[in-house]
Design a protein around this motif. Structure first.
Motif, mmCIF file in Angstrom:
data_model
loop_
_atom_site.group_PDB
_atom_site.id
_atom_site.type_symbol
_atom_site.label_atom_id
_atom_site.label_comp_id
_atom_site.label_asym_id
_atom_site.label_seq_id
_atom_site.Cartn_x
_atom_site.Cartn_y
_atom_site.Cartn_z
ATOM 1 N N CYS A 132 -14.078 1.976 -6.122
ATOM 2 C CA CYS A 132 -14.298 3.065 -7.164
ATOM 3 C C CYS A 132 -14.952 2.443 -8.282
ATOM 4 N N GLY A 139 -11.233 8.172 -12.216
ATOM 5 C CA GLY A 139 -11.281 6.779 -11.882
ATOM 6 C C GLY A 139 -11.396 6.386 -10.334
ATOM 7 N N MET A 140 -10.733 7.226 -9.472
ATOM 8 C CA MET A 140 -10.706 6.900 -8.299
ATOM 9 C C MET A 140 -12.257 7.145 -7.573
ATOM 10 N N ASN A 141 -13.006 7.814 -8.361
ATOM 11 C CA ASN A 141 -14.343 8.431 -7.601
ATOM 12 C C ASN A 141 -15.201 6.883 -7.538
ATOM 13 N N GLY A 177 -9.348 12.216 -13.867
ATOM 14 C CA GLY A 177 -10.401 12.030 -15.175
ATOM 15 C C GLY A 177 -9.739 12.465 -16.546
ATOM 16 N N LEU A 194 0.787 -1.170 -0.054
ATOM 17 C CA LEU A 194 -0.038 0.043 -0.031
ATOM 18 C C LEU A 194 0.841 1.214 0.139
ATOM 19 N N SER A 236 -5.658 9.887 -14.987
ATOM 20 C CA SER A 236 -7.111 9.902 -15.298
ATOM 21 C C SER A 236 -7.652 9.166 -14.190
ATOM 22 N N TYR A 237 -7.102 8.612 -13.353
ATOM 23 C CA TYR A 237 -7.311 7.924 -12.180
ATOM 24 C C TYR A 237 -7.777 8.908 -10.981
ATOM 25 N N VAL A 238 -6.825 9.811 -10.958
ATOM 26 C CA VAL A 238 -7.013 11.022 -9.920
ATOM 27 C C VAL A 238 -7.895 12.283 -10.430
ATOM 28 N N PHE A 251 -3.871 5.319 -1.416
ATOM 29 C CA PHE A 251 -4.073 5.948 -2.620
ATOM 30 C C PHE A 251 -3.581 4.854 -3.863
ATOM 31 N N LEU A 252 -2.586 4.117 -3.769
ATOM 32 C CA LEU A 252 -2.127 3.225 -4.711
ATOM 33 C C LEU A 252 -1.504 2.173 -4.178
ATOM 34 N N GLN A 273 -4.210 8.772 3.796
ATOM 35 C CA GLN A 273 -5.258 8.167 2.824
ATOM 36 C C GLN A 273 -4.785 7.192 1.841
ATOM 37 N N LEU A 277 3.784 7.696 1.562
ATOM 38 C CA LEU A 277 4.075 7.120 2.794
ATOM 39 C C LEU A 277 3.914 5.418 2.514
ATOM 40 N N VAL A 278 5.280 4.711 2.457
ATOM 41 C CA VAL A 278 5.001 3.446 1.928
ATOM 42 C C VAL A 278 6.005 2.652 3.231
ATOM 43 N N SER A 283 -4.367 0.711 -8.398
ATOM 44 C CA SER A 283 -5.283 1.749 -7.637
ATOM 45 C C SER A 283 -5.442 1.057 -6.216
ATOM 46 N N ALA A 284 -5.425 1.948 -5.040
ATOM 47 C CA ALA A 284 -5.861 1.384 -3.819
ATOM 48 C C ALA A 284 -7.324 0.574 -3.886
ATOM 49 N N ARG A 285 -8.026 1.577 -4.458
ATOM 50 C CA ARG A 285 -9.491 1.221 -4.281
ATOM 51 C C ARG A 285 -9.847 0.131 -5.325
#
Lengths: 308, 338
Positions: free
Chosen positions: A286, A295-297, B191, A204, B187-189, A213-214, A211, B244-245, A223-225
């Motif tokens: 998502c 895409g994350m929405n 669009g 993650l 686009s993931y973030v 995220f990826l 949050q 953060l990883v 994607s994390a979602r």
């Protein structure tokens, strides 16, 4: 006339699991209601817990269990040795191949049928028509396309071309020469020690305000979602989509498959299935791409559509 | 010893007419441009060319015997198809020297309707190996391929050895760390993606915040980075943020840095690359002038005296001045980077 019952496919395994885990996993899949299984390494050519022959053995086992088997190929082909691997898969002589790079299409024997994978950019009908002429019998919609685009593409779909949509799983968003798992461990890719094996669902990556995220999966970024289009199954059927793809994950796969199977057989309301599936999404869901949004929405079905 | 005596072309970016002049006047062999819309992968506000400007750009370049390439390198959806085809028709009628395309649908259209028009495969076409290149050569007769910035120097040598198609590689500019054409992080973030909209991490989605902890950058709400008072706060391209990883905060994907290949220029020329490309159609004419001038000088010296070529500190200093994050890397060309 196309069959009205949507088929379920299990996409290629994107993570690096140890050999026994993989074998046990596909033994369970053989007993599941999945119709089509995509097999093979698509992310990193260095991962060799299973060799081509091992994948072919698994393919035979799954075919005996009544599954359609497709062999998937690498999404980033760099070295000559990568090409040799892809060539070997393309010349297997028995199973159809999912091409995730133009090299795999170029290496098809003339007259062979193949699947155009989600990482080949099939964004318009002219492209799809050309793939059809070259022998494609199925295409997987690229991940960032939406309802509007698919509707137009389906209206001009070539004869004998099946359409598959990525319907559930963390989205593979990007590929690189760099290994991000190795980078997170501060080691180079050449000395990676196969550290991605320690992260069965990926590693993650969160923002600095925690949050999710990826997800880092070696040279791939996801994607994390978890993308989930189960509530849109009736809409996909209406558009003439033939196959609904689930992306393999270690936890809850049997339940995920059963829920989707119930929806396609109209034994479970899509929106209820979508609710239950949330238990199998480690960091949220998502579906924005389907609606032409980020895409994350996540939109899901609104209350009116749900009939609530 | 360099055995390849062919001239290696310097291909420079231009987002407007002053940049075309800057590129040509400072020694670019070719300039590449796009229309003022989403048909190209640098669809930025105020950037790109209309018909009249394209005419003037071509006149200026052709008068000095330089070439103009037109990038139409996004992937049209069905409802955009006509507009993208018109961009090809338009380019052909303006006598551009080559089209830079990515979508096989458009490659087919151009190859069928304008068989004499030279076609280059854009970096957005994701061709990283000779079989993929051969696919585009067989079906659309491409004459040049721009390689994604993911290959090592030895992999580039292998590609060139196995193909007859001329190979263009990136020499300087912002660094895409993912395979171009197969990255949809943006686009993931937001669009909007390079493939569909010709943008990555678009400015309209960027928000800056001042907080007690420091300045923050967000992309459509997602925190990309937080900067201490003495940190350089660069543009928040999403793959160049700090994340953060495993309990560590670091540049988990890539640092804000620019690609710079001067150190390996002799090897690239020896390997047989046909052209070196500069990234940055969104950058200022001053950037174009400065980078073009340095690379022209370096290329000329390298081609004249390959065995005694050495990188001048002044070149590096000039390039670092205009580089993202004011520093540079060899990127994937250098294996340990991977």
């Amino acid at each position: 006339m196309r069959s009205s019952l949507m088929r379920i496919s299990l996409g290629p395994l994107l993570y690096f699991w140890n050999r026994q885990t993989v074998l046990d996993y596909y033994n369970k899949i053989a007993q599941s209601p999945v119709d089509i299984v995509y097999l093979g390494e698509t992310v990193c050519a260095k991962r060799r817990e299973l060799r081509v022959d091992d994948w072919l053995n698994l393919a035979a086992m799954l075919a005996d269990a009544g599954k359609e088997v497709v062999l998937s190929t690498l999404s980033l082909i760099e070295a000559e040795s990568d090409l040799a691997l892809v060539k070997r898969v393309c010349q297997n002589g028995r199973y159809r191949v999912e091409a995730n790079d133009m090299a795999a299409i170029n290496l098809q024997k003339s007259g062979a049928f193949f699947v155009v994978g989600p990482h080949i950019n099939t964004y318009n009908s002219s492209m799809l028509a050309q793939m059809s002429k070259l022998g494609a019998s199925r295409w997987v919609m690229p991940l960032e396309l939406d309802d509007k685009t698919l509707t137009a593409m389906q209206a001009q779909r070539p004869d004998n071309m099946e359409t598959e949509v990525f319907g559930f799983g963390r989205l593979p968003l990007a590929f690189s020469a760099r290994c991000y798992t190795a980078r997170a461990r501060n080691i180079s890719k050449d000395d990676c020690g196969f550290c991605c094996r320690e992260y069965e669902q990926g590693l993650l990556l969160s923002t600095r305000e925690q949050q999710p995220f990826l997800v880092i999966n070696g040279t791939q970024v996801q994607s994390a979602r978890t993308f989930c289009l189960v509530d849109q199954l009736p809409r996909l059927a209406q558009l003439g989509v033939d196959i609904f793809r689930l992306s393999p994950q270690l936890q809850g796969m049997t339940e995920i498959i059963d829920l989707v199977d119930k929806v396609r057989n109209q034994r479970l309301e899509p929106v209820l299935a979508a609710e239950s599936l949330k238990h199998h999404m480690p960091t949220g869901s998502c579906d924005g791409y389907w609606y032409g949004d980020a895409g994350m929405n996540f939109r899901g079905m609104n209350h009116q559509e749900k009939g609530l | 010893m360099i055995t390849n005596k062919k001239n290696v072309e310097l291909v420079c970016p231009a987002g407007n007419l002053p940049a075309v002049k800057a590129a040509v006047d400072n020694g670019a062999d070719c300039v590449y441009l796009g229309f003022r819309d989403g048909t190209n992968a640098r669809n930025f506000p105020g950037l790109g060319f209309d018909d009249n400007e394209l005419d003037r750009a071509i006149d200026y370049a052709h008068n000095k015997d330089r070439k103009v390439f037109m990038a139409i390198n996004t992937y049209p959806r069905p409802h955009q198809w006509q507009q993208w085809c018109q961009a090809i028709d338009n380019s052909a009628s303006h006598n551009v020297d080559a089209l830079i395309l990515a979508d096989p649908g458009l490659l087919h259209y151009a190859a069928t309707n304008y068989p004499d028009l030279r076609l280059h495969l854009s970096v957005q076409g994701s061709a990283t190996n000779h079989e993929a290149i051969d696919f585009y050569a067989r079906h659309y007769a491409i004459q040049r391929v721009v390689l994604p910035r993911v290959l090592s120097l030895s992999q580039i040598k292998q590609v060139i050895k196995h193909t007859d198609v001329a190979v263009e590689v990136f020499g300087f500019g912002s660094l895409c760390v993912m395979v171009e054409g197969r990255c949809i992080l943006s686009s993931y973030v937001t669009g909007k993606s390079p493939n569909s909209n010709g943008v990555c991490s678009p400015a309209e989605a960027v928000r800056w915040e001042e907080t007690p902890q420091g300045r923050r950058s967000r992309l459509n709400g997602v925190l990309i980075d937080e900067y201490a008072p003495d940190d350089h706060a660069g543009y928040p391209t999403l793959c160049k943020g700090r994340y953060l990883v495993n309990d560590n905060i670091f540049y988990a994907i890539e640092e804000p840095t620019s690609l710079n290949i001067l150190e390996i220029l002799p090897e690239l020329i020896q390997a047989g690359v046909a052209a070196i490309k500069v990234e940055g159609r969104q950058r200022s004419p001053a950037y174009v002038a400065s980078v073009t001038r340095v690379l022209r000088e370096a290329l000329d010296q390298c081609m004249a005296n390959p065995d005694s070529f050495s990188v001048l500190p002044t070149w590096m200093a000039q390039l670092d001045k205009v580089a993202e994050g004011a520093c540079h890397t060899l990127g994937a060309y250098h294996r340990p980077w991977q």
